[in-house]
Scaffold this motif. Sequence first.
Motif: not given
Length: 301
Positions: A197-198, A203-204, A214-215, A260-262
Amino acid sequence: MKNDKQIHEHRVVLVTGPSGAGRTTAINTLEDMGYEVVDNLPLSLVPRLIEGETLGRPMALGLDARNRDFNATALVELIDRLTVDPRISLSVIYLDCAEDELIRRFSQTRRRHPLAPDDTPLIGISREVDLLAPIRARADHLIETTEMSPHDLRAEVGQWFGRAQEPGLAVSLQSFSYKRGVPRGIDMVFDCRFLRNPHWVAALRPLDGRDSAVFDHIATDPRFSEFIEKVTDLALFLLPAQLDEGKTHLAIGFGCTGGQHRSVAVTELIAQRLAEAGWPVAKRHRELERRATVLPVTGTG
């Protein structure tokens, strides 16, 4: 051997959005692509029209909040009813536009806003956006037209719905947050919350899954590559089977905690893989759209 009694879905597209956002352009585009179009239809007549249709040409219905019998609750109930009807493949298009741009468009045409004929356009726009909020939340395709010309909008609609007269299967991928629930109309769901998880990297955290940093962080999870390969293989195995059974649309959801991220990163990559394999793919990031127009994302990736 195919089942002779299989149900071939009749494609129905509902088009709505605030006045000035481009509904007429979208409806005209669908008509040019072979859809049977009915615009400004009273909401009470929609069920009768659809139930009386024989399977054949896809249908697009333009729904205007200015119509005197328009009711957001009734439209949500209609959407939910059509979603579970096995005869129908339903898509809801919501054409969105920034308030400042809607005001500019009304100023250019010198038109009064239909929901505030005796007030400023801003008051009418605010009323209409509030009225349509439940429909926006139910939309399968949210098209932001603020920076679009009519030509751009026609191209966008054509990209998603331009296969109306061809036998084919349109695929839509959507990222979402489990905190807000699984989106309506999703056929298959994959949970991405097991991936690295970012959100926990300062920073991410403010970035999203479309950002390369992020990727790359998510991809360091030792399970990431195998997960992507297995999901891609499963989708490519199932899509032809769904097509053989007469489906015209398949929706696949990818969820994580904050959307938002994953889930965004996985949606982007799977969409790329399926497009490279020749499938028409549309993608949507529900929480990123919501963050851009309503509230910041406060979930955990």
